[in-house]
Motif scaffolding. Structure first.
Motif: not given
Length: 250
Positions: A175-201
């Motif tokens: 459970a703690l793994k899911n929480l911590l990894l979710g936070l790490a993925n979340g901030v990386a995802a923000v960087a990808f949305v801002a600067f990367g190429t996300v295929r939203w479809s």
């Protein structure tokens, strides 16, 4: 994206959400699915990380009973996980992943074997005050970097680290793994949305499946005996390590 591709991605998301919330192996299912519908590797990696936010959301939602009583540990480690995720995401956008891919199979293989180790809780040094130990804190930051940069089996590595560093049982460590990894993925995802190429479809149907699979996973962990589950996680992680090693070294 044509025909039944969105439906296949929803199904892949459900499978990936289950694999991620149980074993930290969501990308083992979702990343190949994105490649199969025609996304190039870098775009697939970025799109997968963004969609994984919903797998984490479902996992955290389903893990609330196991997260009870872990607030202080989670609060202390959260900032390090998020900081690592930011560093890893920016590193992916700025550098090629070819050299790092040679190290990844060894990391995943060793972490998978470490999950099988059962430490005597009495021999685990207690944290100073309410804060986790510095080795655990630094390890969480490094796993956050790895998760933001590459992502494959980051949950296996983090789960092994938590099991070896704390006296918590598998379900609470997961459970703690899911929480911590979710936070790490979340901030990386923000960087990808801002600067990367996300295929939203592709990201949207995958995210829907991730949310469902991530919500179901903690229920499975709660009900299945920890011994066999450790073995399944370890075998799946070793299988992924062998696969990635074959691709990297051939």
């Amino acid at each position: 994206m044509t025909g039944l591709d969105p439906l296949w991605l929803v199904l892949a998301g459900i499978g990936g959400g289950l694999a991620g919330s149980i074993a930290g192996l969501a990308s083992l299912v979702s990343y190949p699915a994105l490649l199969a519908v025609g996304l190039p590797p870098v775009t697939a990696n970025v799109t997968n990380t963004v969609a994984l936010v919903f797998s984490s959301a479902g996992s955290i939602w389903g893990s609330r009973p196991e997260l009870a009583g872990q607030r202080h540990r989670a609060r202390h480690l959260a900032g390090y996980a998020m900081g690592g995720g930011i560093c890893g995401g920016l590193l992916l956008l700025a550098t090629p992943s070819a050299a790092f891919a040679l190290i990844v199979p060894w990391m995943i293989g060793l972490a998978s074997l470490a999950i099988l180790i059962r430490r005597d809780p009495a021999r685990i040094p207690p944290p100073v005050g309410r804060r986790p130990s510095w080795p655990l804190t630094i390890g969480v930051f490094l796993v956050g970097v790895y998760g933001g940069y590459f992502g494959a089996a980051a949950g296996v590595i983090l789960l092994a680290l938590l099991l070896l560093s704390t006296a918590e049982p598998l379900a609470r460590s997961n459970a703690l793994k899911n929480l911590l990894l979710g936070l790490a993925n979340g901030v990386a995802a923000v960087a990808f949305v801002a600067f990367g190429t996300v295929r939203w479809s592709a990201a949207v149907p995958l995210a829907v499946g991730f949310l469902v699979g991530g919500r179901i996973g903690p229920v499975v962990v709660r009900r299945v005996p920890s011994g066999p589950l450790r073995g399944v996680i370890a075998c799946a992680g070793i299988g992924l390590a062998v696969h990635l090693g074959w691709d990297a070294y051939r």
